[in-house]
Design an enzyme around this catalytic site. Structure first.
Site, PDB file in Angstrom:
ATOM      1  N   TYR A 162     -80.318  29.716 -29.063  1.00  0.00           N
ATOM      2  CA  TYR A 162     -80.675  28.580 -28.305  1.00  0.00           C
ATOM      3  C   TYR A 162     -81.343  27.127 -30.049  1.00  0.00           C
ATOM      4  CZ  TYR A 162     -82.377  25.558 -24.501  1.00  0.00           C
ATOM      5  OH  TYR A 162     -82.949  24.875 -23.745  1.00  0.00           O
ATOM      6  N   ARG A 204     -81.024  14.035 -20.836  1.00  0.00           N
ATOM      7  CA  ARG A 204     -82.718  13.975 -21.594  1.00  0.00           C
ATOM      8  C   ARG A 204     -82.818  15.610 -22.549  1.00  0.00           C
ATOM      9  NH1 ARG A 204     -88.525  15.612 -22.065  1.00  0.00           N
ATOM     10  NH2 ARG A 204     -86.598  17.854 -22.550  1.00  0.00           N
ATOM     11  N   LYS A 263     -80.303  29.109 -21.703  1.00  0.00           N
ATOM     12  CA  LYS A 263     -81.299  29.257 -21.419  1.00  0.00           C
ATOM     13  C   LYS A 263     -81.147  30.608 -20.523  1.00  0.00           C
ATOM     14  CE  LYS A 263     -84.609  25.903 -21.402  1.00  0.00           C
ATOM     15  NZ  LYS A 263     -86.308  25.873 -21.754  1.00  0.00           N
ATOM     16  N   GLU A 289     -84.168  21.297 -15.712  1.00  0.00           N
ATOM     17  CA  GLU A 289     -83.686  21.452 -17.311  1.00  0.00           C
ATOM     18  C   GLU A 289     -83.391  20.274 -17.484  1.00  0.00           C
ATOM     19  OE1 GLU A 289     -85.563  23.477 -20.688  1.00  0.00           O
ATOM     20  OE2 GLU A 289     -85.819  23.952 -18.797  1.00  0.00           O
ATOM     21  N   ASP A 290     -84.242  19.348 -18.088  1.00  0.00           N
ATOM     22  CA  ASP A 290     -83.562  18.275 -19.331  1.00  0.00           C
ATOM     23  C   ASP A 290     -83.262  17.120 -18.639  1.00  0.00           C
ATOM     24  OD1 ASP A 290     -83.989  20.096 -21.682  1.00  0.00           O
ATOM     25  OD2 ASP A 290     -82.237  19.878 -22.348  1.00  0.00           O
ATOM     26  N   ASP A 296     -88.802  23.538 -16.849  1.00  0.00           N
ATOM     27  CA  ASP A 296     -88.997  24.187 -17.896  1.00  0.00           C
ATOM     28  C   ASP A 296     -89.864  23.237 -18.265  1.00  0.00           C
ATOM     29  OD1 ASP A 296     -89.436  26.900 -19.276  1.00  0.00           O
ATOM     30  OD2 ASP A 296     -88.279  25.836 -20.902  1.00  0.00           O
ATOM     31  N   ASP A 297     -89.237  21.893 -19.098  1.00  0.00           N
ATOM     32  CA  ASP A 297     -89.804  20.615 -19.662  1.00  0.00           C
ATOM     33  C   ASP A 297     -91.326  20.570 -19.001  1.00  0.00           C
ATOM     34  OD1 ASP A 297     -86.888  20.570 -20.722  1.00  0.00           O
ATOM     35  OD2 ASP A 297     -86.527  19.854 -19.164  1.00  0.00           O
ATOM     36  N   ASN A 313     -88.571  19.333 -30.833  1.00  0.00           N
ATOM     37  CA  ASN A 313     -87.399  20.125 -30.818  1.00  0.00           C
ATOM     38  C   ASN A 313     -86.619  19.224 -30.950  1.00  0.00           C
ATOM     39  OD1 ASN A 313     -86.585  20.553 -28.322  1.00  0.00           O
ATOM     40  ND2 ASN A 313     -88.285  22.335 -28.635  1.00  0.00           N
TER      41      ASN A 313
END
Length: 550
Positions: free
Chosen positions: A96, A149, A167, A238-239, A261-262, A401
């Site tokens: 990851y 993103r 993930k 996610e993202d 999760d973000d 990150n």
């Protein structure tokens, strides 16, 4: 050997769930028609792991290591997870973040075996039909992205599929969620990345991103199809871009089992780090003040969870909100600004405008700063020194990150604070020696949260995911940090023991799920034992029926 047996043997060796490679016994090789298709030696799993580790060690490029492990996962699930779980601290940064970021950027040029389900918006009206092609009937977790993103790297289109794949690998490696119940999904609605659209090797739809009603209808069809086909499934967003991430979570969080999760996972790991840091200072959360660099979904998610946790310590919502402030490219979020999104407005202060981050520190006197800007080096020397002048033990959390986007390095934080910073980052940093003392930087990695939450959901068959579950998870993570680790500056449990830490967090969250009535499964007499019994352990089973229909 008949043709049917030969086909069966080929299917076994090409199926990552069935394949054992050189670990097939001589009896199994005879039984399944594998004789002659493998080298004669029979190697146990531990020797296979040693060989993979030697292959990885021989490579000096992390992307090549990522590809080696991806190829392994495509042909032998058990060996892949056994390898990663044998040394999670070594392999998680490869599987990851930060390596997955480069893998997503180069996805179209390094594509090998396919994994997961790709749902292009051109298949609108047929989403359930495409999901039906996935061979597993009981899917419990879907991690889904639209690629807009990705980490701090922006719009990577269909290349964002690397994130759901990575993930879900950590769901299994870090908390024992069985890999067969996990499904990565890519929602391809186009890309606005012109470089991708111009790339002849780009693997996604060659069109600009779809917005508005068409997008919303496509997402709604996806959610409805998942609910109908996989009724016990939890969807992890996610993202997604901030405006979609916030609206999707708001739309579905009270209707289905889902989370982002973000927003929520990042919030929980930040809160866990704060709880760990407060074990060093001996202070209460409700006594802290936090200033965020960045005001997107991650920042408001962390600020919102901190607010709820402060309220659990007795503050009113208004009092708690006064202890969190956000700063973006246009300065401090204040009520007089007219450029704020709805999800940002609750955190706007009744304060004069402030244009420089270091000036906001001087004005608001925070005890901690949290970076979620995805812009590197913004926690410069002036910022760290200003925080150190105000606090004996300043909390410095550059959480952006991959590593190239971190607001500062661990060495900078320790050096500029004269060794007094309570530090955690979003990506890993090596230990730092300063003034004769060695500090071990903590990585505020969501991996301490979302896999454990996943195991709790899996074990309880939860119907909902709530913010309170993330607070429980954060507390359970912080409680596992030893006094010896705190002395070294480490405010998260060592990643080497991530499985044990995750199972303990999962136990706490599972009990909370039952306490709040969100569980579909019956409550076991011993939750910790039940969680352990549910956990996947990578090993080859005894002789099983490897028929084509299996």
């Amino acid at each position: 050997m008949s043709t049917s047996n030969a086909l069966t043997a080929r299917q076994i060796l090409q199926d990552p769930r069935r394949n054992r490679g050189t670990s097939f016994s001589q009896e199994e090789r005879r039984r399944y028609g594998l004789e002659g298709l493998l080298p004669p030696a029979v190697l146990p799993l531990d020797r296979q792991i040693a060989r993979v580790k030697a292959e990885v060690a021989a490579l000096d490029n992390d992307l090549q290591k990522y590809l080696l492990l991806s190829d392994l996962q495509a042909r032998n699930d058990t060996l892949f997870y056994a390898t990663v779980m044998s040394d999670p601290a070594q392999f998680m940064p490869i599987v990851y973040t930060p390596t997955v970021g480069e893998a997503c950027q180069k996805f179209d040029h390094i594509f090998r075996a396919t994994r997961g389900v790709y749902l292009p918006i051109t298949a609108r009206g047929r989403v359930d039909e495409l999901l039906a092609n996935w061979p597993v009937e009981d899917v419990r977790f879907i991690v889904v992205t639209d690629g807009e993103r990705i980490l701090g790297l922006g719009d990577l289109g269909v290349g964002g599929m690397g994130i759901p794949i990575g993930k879900l690998a950590l769901y299994t490696a870090c908390a024992g969620v069985p890999p067969e119940v996990c499904l990565p999904v890519m929602l391809d609605v186009g890309t606005n990345n012109q470089a991708l659209l111009d790339d002849p090797l780009y693997l996604g739809l060659r069109r600009r991103r779809v917005r508005g009603e068409q997008y919303d209808a496509f997402l709604a069809e996806f959610v409805e199809a998942v609910q109908a086909r996989f009724p016990k499934c939890c969807i992890q967003w996610e993202d997604f871009a901030n405006f979609n991430a916030v609206s999707l979570l708001a739309r579905y969080r009270d209707r289905i089992c889902t989370y982002n999760d973000d927003i929520q996972g990042t919030a929980a790991i930040a809160l866990a780090g704060i709880y760990g840091g407060l074990r060093i200072t001996g202070q209460k959360l409700s006594e802290q003040r936090f200033l965020f660099l960045g005001a997107g979904a991650a920042a408001t998610g962390i600020a919102g969870l901190i607010t709820q946790a402060m309220m659990q310590e007795g503050l009113s919502r208004e009092q708690a909100l006064q202890r969190t402030a956000l700063f973006d490219v246009n300065g401090l979020l204040v009520s007089s600004r007219d450029d704020l999104a709805d999800f940002q407005r609750p955190f706007a202060l009744d304060h004069a405008p402030v244009d420089r981050f270091v000036d906001a520190i001087q004005a608001l006197r925070p005890t901690g700063i949290i970076g979620v800007s995805t812009v590197p080096h913004l926690f410069d020397k002036d910022v760290i020194e200003a925080m150190s002048a105000l606090n004996e033990r300043p909390i410095i959390f550059p959480y952006s990150n991959p590593t190239s986007r971190s607001e500062c390095t661990a060495e900078e934080a320790y050096r500029w604070s004269d060794g007094r910073a309570i530090f955690a980052s979003g990506s890993p940093f090596a230990p730092v020696t300063f003034n004769g003392r060695t500090f071990v930087p903590g990585q505020g990695n969501n991996v301490y949260i979302f896999p454990a939450l996943g195991m709790a959901i899996y074990a309880t068959e939860a119907t909902r995911v709530t913010d309170e579950m993330f607070i429980v998870a954060a507390q359970a993570v912080a409680e596992q940090v030893s006094a010896a680790d705190l002395e070294k500056g480490l405010i998260y449990p060592p990643q080497q023991s991530i499985l044990e830490a995750s199972l303990r967090v999962a136990t706490r969250v599972a009990n909370f799920i039952h306490d709040r009535g969100f569980a579909r499964a019956s409550r076991p007499a011993d939750m910790a034992a039940h969680i352990r019994a549910c956990a996947y352990r990578p090993d080859y089973p005894g002789i099983v029926d490897f028929s084509v229909a299996a």
